[in-house]
Design a protein around this motif. Structure first.
Motif, PDB file in Angstrom:
ATOM      1  N   MET A 158      -2.913   7.755   6.525  1.00  0.00           N
ATOM      2  CA  MET A 158      -2.682   7.434   5.108  1.00  0.00           C
ATOM      3  C   MET A 158      -3.635   6.384   4.554  1.00  0.00           C
ATOM      4  SD  MET A 158       1.370   7.097   5.412  1.00  0.00           S
ATOM      5  CE  MET A 158       1.578   6.539   3.754  1.00  0.00           C
ATOM      6  N   THR A 159      -4.401   5.768   5.395  1.00  0.00           N
ATOM      7  CA  THR A 159      -5.242   4.679   4.904  1.00  0.00           C
ATOM      8  C   THR A 159      -6.713   5.017   5.077  1.00  0.00           C
ATOM      9  OG1 THR A 159      -5.148   3.607   7.042  1.00  0.00           O
ATOM     10  CG2 THR A 159      -3.557   2.893   5.405  1.00  0.00           C
TER      11      THR A 159
ATOM     12  N   LEU B 228       0.383  -0.994   0.441  1.00  0.00           N
ATOM     13  CA  LEU B 228       1.314  -0.737   1.529  1.00  0.00           C
ATOM     14  C   LEU B 228       1.894  -2.005   2.160  1.00  0.00           C
ATOM     15  CD1 LEU B 228       2.296   1.910   2.479  1.00  0.00           C
ATOM     16  CD2 LEU B 228       0.577   1.921   4.272  1.00  0.00           C
TER      17      LEU B 228
ATOM     18  N   VAL C 217       5.634   2.422   7.083  1.00  0.00           N
ATOM     19  CA  VAL C 217       5.151   3.778   7.356  1.00  0.00           C
ATOM     20  C   VAL C 217       6.005   4.464   8.424  1.00  0.00           C
ATOM     21  CG1 VAL C 217       3.106   5.125   7.933  1.00  0.00           C
ATOM     22  CG2 VAL C 217       2.868   2.898   6.853  1.00  0.00           C
TER      23      VAL C 217
ATOM     24  N   LEU D 203      -4.086   1.836   1.459  1.00  0.00           N
ATOM     25  CA  LEU D 203      -3.455   3.136   1.258  1.00  0.00           C
ATOM     26  C   LEU D 203      -4.394   4.045   0.459  1.00  0.00           C
ATOM     27  CD1 LEU D 203      -0.615   4.390   1.775  1.00  0.00           C
ATOM     28  CD2 LEU D 203      -0.116   3.854  -0.611  1.00  0.00           C
TER      29      LEU D 203
ATOM     30  N   SER E 104      -5.062  -2.789   5.376  1.00  0.00           N
ATOM     31  CA  SER E 104      -4.758  -1.365   5.476  1.00  0.00           C
ATOM     32  C   SER E 104      -4.636  -0.804   4.077  1.00  0.00           C
ATOM     33  CB  SER E 104      -3.435  -1.158   6.232  1.00  0.00           C
ATOM     34  OG  SER E 104      -3.547  -1.679   7.522  1.00  0.00           O
TER      35      SER E 104
ATOM     36  N   LEU F 127      -0.221   4.855  10.274  1.00  0.00           N
ATOM     37  CA  LEU F 127      -1.111   4.290   9.265  1.00  0.00           C
ATOM     38  C   LEU F 127      -2.397   5.093   9.133  1.00  0.00           C
ATOM     39  CD1 LEU F 127      -1.049   0.416   9.646  1.00  0.00           C
ATOM     40  CD2 LEU F 127      -0.549   1.760   7.615  1.00  0.00           C
TER      41      LEU F 127
ATOM     42  N   PHE G 281      -1.347   4.589  -7.225  1.00  0.00           N
ATOM     43  CA  PHE G 281      -0.434   4.380  -6.115  1.00  0.00           C
ATOM     44  C   PHE G 281       1.016   4.677  -6.471  1.00  0.00           C
ATOM     45  CE2 PHE G 281      -4.098   1.575  -5.421  1.00  0.00           C
ATOM     46  CZ  PHE G 281      -4.576   2.140  -4.251  1.00  0.00           C
TER      47      PHE G 281
ATOM     48  N   MET H 199      -3.985  11.688  -1.082  1.00  0.00           N
ATOM     49  CA  MET H 199      -2.955  11.490  -0.074  1.00  0.00           C
ATOM     50  C   MET H 199      -2.576  12.826   0.564  1.00  0.00           C
ATOM     51  SD  MET H 199      -1.529   8.997   1.088  1.00  0.00           S
ATOM     52  CE  MET H 199      -0.448   7.663   0.850  1.00  0.00           C
TER      53      MET H 199
END
Lengths: 507, 349, 193
Positions: free
Chosen positions: B176-177, B89, B166, B140, B138, B173, B38, B146
């Protein structure tokens, strides 16, 4: 329960539960035993054992010989005290003794005349195998021998031949698991033949067939010496093959040398709570005690000297010494090059179970296993911070008795002594493993001692109160009775008053 | 007055600080893994958690007029553990709230170090999960998967994400999740999709689950890193094997039995072991000394209980992941376990 | 309507059952005498010193059990006894009025004793022995240190001595760590509050 036992067996590699591996500091392991010179004055405390105190048999001004009984035992569990050398009794008064309280007890002071003339407690018995065990045991009692491993339990009590629980195994405890101490190690190396003879003597006294000499595996030279001695003995005496002697090397793990743990490691059996080793057919004797027993039986020597280790990180010349009982510690330390005791803490015994002493004035006693001179600042620093318990459970992991030390300490601190007792406080052997591993530096053993002391105190007060109550009730009853008797007498007198008076007048 | 000091006069040298440090070192692989997955976002989360936890501890002790305990590292460890259980996140203020909750409500109000009945980090995480369910679920996407627009290894981007969310990057969201494996097999199961089909649809691979390249909290995804840490602690004697082994084994055995009965409805054992926070909880949460039993027997009971509850909550509960609830629930039973799981004292029958 | 009747009947029945059970229990487990007074008496140190204002421990115990006396009058028992009685009686602990002194023991200076037997009569626990016109002496192991023999002695030949601290009776104090001392302080604060 059985499954649990198997589990414990699997877990404990060396046969007992828990335990810790310590830094051993055995600096004197290779130093031969030397004789400590005789001091000018010997100090003999009148109680050097577990049990009843002795009564002085001598008066100021009396002359005594080495080995002469000067303190008479006052109970069944007791051991007499003997003069350490020949000389004159100069004082009988209170003097500090090796005890954590720093308090004193009556001591007999003997001024040495330098001649060191000795008297035996009985005739020499070189052919002890012809003698009755009872005769030999009486000799051990007369010689005043106590367990020389530190606890000081009168030895002859352990040698009783009980028909109900015949002894099958005699163990000579040469473990010496305390750090710094090496006197038993040296005795095993230097007196290996005497040790075998002593073991034979013990086997004869209790009628056992199996003799084990238990030694930790960090003393390979002692193991080799004893094995050699046993082989030599087997070679020399063809006819005694019925006896099974062996040397058993055990892993180095504290408290391997604790009697109950050693018995568990060797026989696989636990000594039941509240019972003695003899109840499961085992006799355990310390190396020093075995030597003393042999000397007492074959030569008639009373217990007037013992071998101790004098060591510590503040001692210039550490040594293993044969010291006359009653020698002031200051004198012993002086032989090892230590004269000034500023910032030095003296420990009587080993660092795990020994006691801190206030000063060096106390004498060497039967229970002295070693004298350590340690740097005080290092020692004190470790005990000043006690942090909260994080319940990591290391203490119960290392406990050889399988207690839950942190809970017991909590209960003691809170004053809930009954609860502590419910958690078997009195089964604690105070080996110190728990305090040693505690990451929070909690003085667990101290809390246990506090709890035990308070419980004993409460019990004593209770029984005293009960006795007082009974006496008070008896007195009240008696007074009641006297009153009623008096009243009865008075009424009787009144009833007879008139005739009595006339009779008097008539007369 | 004479001060009486009882033996022993020799100490093994262990200390609270050493214990905490050893756990933190064992968490290092998982922490590095989080940073790998991350990027800087992990760094900000971890630093915030540890910093706020230490600050909270300092203030709380100050207010109670007790000596400072910052140097023993227990607050820092709580912060690190909390950070590793958070999704990457989570906005900064949630992290701060969670950290303060962990230290003040989860630990100091109970009496400080050694007196908290629940694991502070876990209780804080559960409070956050219940209070902010959307943010806390949520997950990430790891940096590798990504979309190119977001570079997690870029300091400014991640700082904007951390403080602004975000929306500040003009993204949503959804892009990206991704759901965690436990999450999607649960949703799919409700639609009647078999476990195997669900896993296949989401390109599940055991290898990714093992190294950690999948959705999840910062430190929980990589089984490899957690195993390294766990073995390190076992080797150093910081923890004992009983809790993690019985915990993981219970989950695996239960999963295996039910998987054998009905492979369509119940996930296979290896999936369960690698999924979600099980390994993190088994090695680092359930073994927290303060809130777990003390004796070996107690550890075994505790581990089995944790495993049972984890599997039950995962399979039949409302939440996809049950490890932390299981540990917290078992924390409640610790006094009882300690009462009954006492070893047989030497010489007693 | 019907459901209300059922509910009333059910609850009433339960209440009746509980009542009967309790009534039987009081009969079956009935205890003779005044066990509370016995229990209080068992907690008292039995010095029979009368410092509580009652002629002995038993009368004080009776008074406490009958709610006629406070729980904090026993001086030699100190805080521990007070707390134990307070817990037994279910009342708030109260501070002990007088500090308990060190344990004392009476000692008769024999060369001054005239053998009047007055102290023997005063001793509540028969700890003084002697005969008229002969020296009296105190059995130290039986003496409770109550001071009651001092008053009647016409020649003031009785001393109260501090019991010597013997090595055999020594016991370990609490550790000298901050935490142990804090615990002790907190406990006493709690008890005082």
């Amino acid at each position: 329960m059985k499954l649990l036992d198997v589990w414990h067996k699997l877990r404990g590699a060396s046969g007992f539960d828990g335990g810790v591996v310590l830094d051993m500091h055995k600096q004197t392991a290779a130093s031969p035993i030397v004789d400590c010179p005789l001091p000018s004055v010997l100090i003999h405390p009148l109680k050097q054992h577990i049990g009843a105190s002795c009564k002085s048999l001598v008066h100021v001004g009396d002359t005594v010989l080495r080995g002469q009984k000067i303190g008479k035992s006052q109970g069944y569990i007791s051991a007499p005290v003997h003069a350490g050398t020949s000389g004159r009794v100069v004082r009988i008064e209170e003097h500090t003794v090796p005890h954590p309280s720093g308090l004193g007890m009556p001591c007999i002071f003997i001024e040495a005349d330098g001649e060191d003339r000795a008297v035996a407690v009985g005739p020499k018995l070189h052919h002890w195998s012809m003698e009755e065990p009872a005769v030999l045991r009486e000799r051990v009692r007369l010689a005043g021998i106590t367990g020389l491993g530190g606890a000081g339990f009168p030895t002859y009590v352990k040698l009783l031949k009980d028909q109900r629980s015949p002894i099958h195994t005699v163990i000579i405890n040469g473990i010496e698991c305390e750090p710094w101490l090496t006197h038993d190690h040296r005795m095993l190396c230097e007196q290996s033949d005497t040790m075998v003879q002593g073991l034979m003597l013990l086997l004869h006294m209790v009628g056992a067939k199996r003799g084990v000499i238990a030694i930790e595996d960090n003393k390979p030279d002692a193991i080799a010496a004893m094995q050699e001695a046993i082989e030599a003995w087997y070679a020399a005496s063809e006819h005694q093959k019925a006896l099974k002697l062996s040397v058993q090397a055990l892993p180095t793990r504290y408290p391997q040398g604790s009697e109950k743990q050693l018995i568990q490691a060797i026989t696989g059996h636990e000594v039941p709570a509240g019972k003695l080793p003899m109840h499961i057919g085992v006799l355990c004797q310390n190396v020093g005690s075995t030597y003393a027993i042999y000397q007492a039986v074959t030569h008639g020597h009373a217990l007037t000297e013992r071998v101790i280790t004098v060591s510590g990180d503040a001692l210039p010349k550490p040594a293993n010494m044969r010291v006359r009982l009653g020698t002031p510690m200051r004198f012993v330390f002086a032989q090892c090059g230590l004269e000034v005791f500023d910032d030095i803490q003296i420990i009587h015994g080993g660092p795990m179970m020994g006691e801190r002493l206030k000063n060096a004035e106390a004498p060497v006693v039967k229970a002295t296993t070693g004298l350590l001179a340690m740097q005080r600042d290092v020692l004190l620093a470790e005990h000043q911070v006690e942090e909260p318990c994080i319940r990591c459970g290391h203490c119960s992991d290392v406990c050889p008795v399988r207690l839950v030390p942190n809970l017991m300490a909590d209960f003691s601190r809170q004053g809930d002594f009954e609860k502590a007792e419910e958690y078997q406080l009195f089964d604690c052997i105070e080996c110190g493993c728990c305090s040693n591993v505690c990451p929070s530096h909690i003085p667990l053993v101290h809390y246990f001692r506090y709890g035990k002391g308070q419980l004993a105190q409460i019990r004593k007060e209770k029984s005293f109160a009960e006795a007082s109550r009974q006496r008070s009730e008896q007195r009240a009853g008696r007074m009641e009775q006297e009153k009623s008797e008096k009243a009865a007498r008075r009424s009787r007198v009144r009833a007879q008053a008139k005739p009595a008076v006339t009779e008097d007048k008539d007369a | 007055m004479m001060i009486h000091i009882s033996p022993p006069h020799q100490h093994g040298g262990d200390s609270i600080r050493a214990t905490m440090l050893s756990v933190m070192i064992a968490l290092l692989p998982a922490t590095l893994c989080a940073v790998w997955l991350f990027g800087w976002l992990a760094v900000w989360q971890i630093m915030t958690c540890m910093g706020v936890c230490m600050l909270g501890e300092w203030v709380a002790l100050r207010m109670m007029a007790r000596p400072s305990r910052l140097s023993d590292g227990s607050a820092a460890l709580t912060g690190l553990l909390l950070a590793l259980t958070l999704p990457a996140l989570v906005p900064w203020w949630m992290t701060v709230c969670g950290s303060l909750f962990a230290i003040i409500l989860g630990k100091q109000l109970y009496g400080g170090l050694g007196y908290n009945p629940f694991n502070p980090a876990l209780s804080a995480r559960v409070i956050l999960l219940i209070s902010f369910p959307l943010a806390m679920t949520s997950w990430l996407l790891p940096a590798a998967t990504m979309p190119a627009a977001v570079d997690l290894y870029d300091v400014t981007t991640t700082l904007t994400l951390f403080f602004g969310g975000v929306e500040s990057l003009g993204l949503t969201l959804d892009g990206m999740t991704a759901a965690t494996p436990l999450g999607y097999i649960k949703t799919d199961a409700m639609q009647g999709i078999a476990v195997a089909a669900s896993l296949q649809a989401h390109d599940y691979s055991y290898f990714n689950a093992f190294v950690g390249n999948e959705g999840g909290s910062l430190g929980e995804t990589s089984a490899l890193a957690l195993l390294i840490g766990g073995i390190l602690m076992l080797a150093r004697g910081t923890i004992r094997w009983h809790i993690p082994v019985t915990y993981i084994a219970t989950v695996a055995v239960l999963a295996a039995i039910f998987h054998a009965v009905d492979a369509d409805r119940f996930a296979p054992p290896l999936f369960h072991v690698l999924a979600g926070g099980l390994l993190l909880c088994a090695f680092f949460m359930a073994t927290d000394p303060v809130s777990s039993p003390m004796t070996v027997q107690g550890h075994i009971v505790f581990g089995i209980g944790c495993g049972l509850l984890t599997w039950v909550i995962r399979t039949w509960g409302g939440y996809p992941e049950g490890a932390m609830f299981a540990v917290l629930l078992m924390n409640c039973t610790v006094p009882l376990i300690d009462q009954y799981c006492r070893p047989r004292v030497y010489g007693h029958r | 309507m019907e459901s209300i009747i059922y509910a009333v009947l059910a609850l009433g029945g339960l209440a009746l059952l509980a009542g009967i059970t309790l009534a039987i229990a009081t009969r079956v487990f009935h205890v003779e005498g005044n066990p509370i007074a016995d229990q209080v008496d068992a907690l008292l140190p039995q010095t029979q010193c009368g410092q509580c204002g009652y002629p002995g421990c038993r009368p004080y115990a009776d008074a406490v059990a009958g709610d006629e006396a406070e729980v904090n009058h026993c001086v030699p028992g100190g805080e521990r006894t007070m707390l134990a009685i307070a817990e037994l009686m279910g009342v708030e602990p109260k501070e002990v009025e007088e500090e308990a002194t060190q344990p004392m023991v009476a000692f008769v200076r024999e060369d001054e004793c005239i053998g009047c037997t007055l102290c023997i009569k005063a001793c509540p626990v028969d700890a003084i022995i002697g005969a008229p016109k002969h020296y009296h002496t105190v059995i130290a192991d039986h003496c409770t240190g109550c001071n009651l023999c001092l008053e009647p002695c016409p020649v003031d030949c009785i001393d109260m001595l501090i019991k010597p601290e013997l090595l055999e009776h020594w016991s370990w104090p609490l550790p000298n760590t901050q935490r142990a001392q804090q615990g002790r302080e907190r406990r006493s604060q709690h008890e005082a509050a």
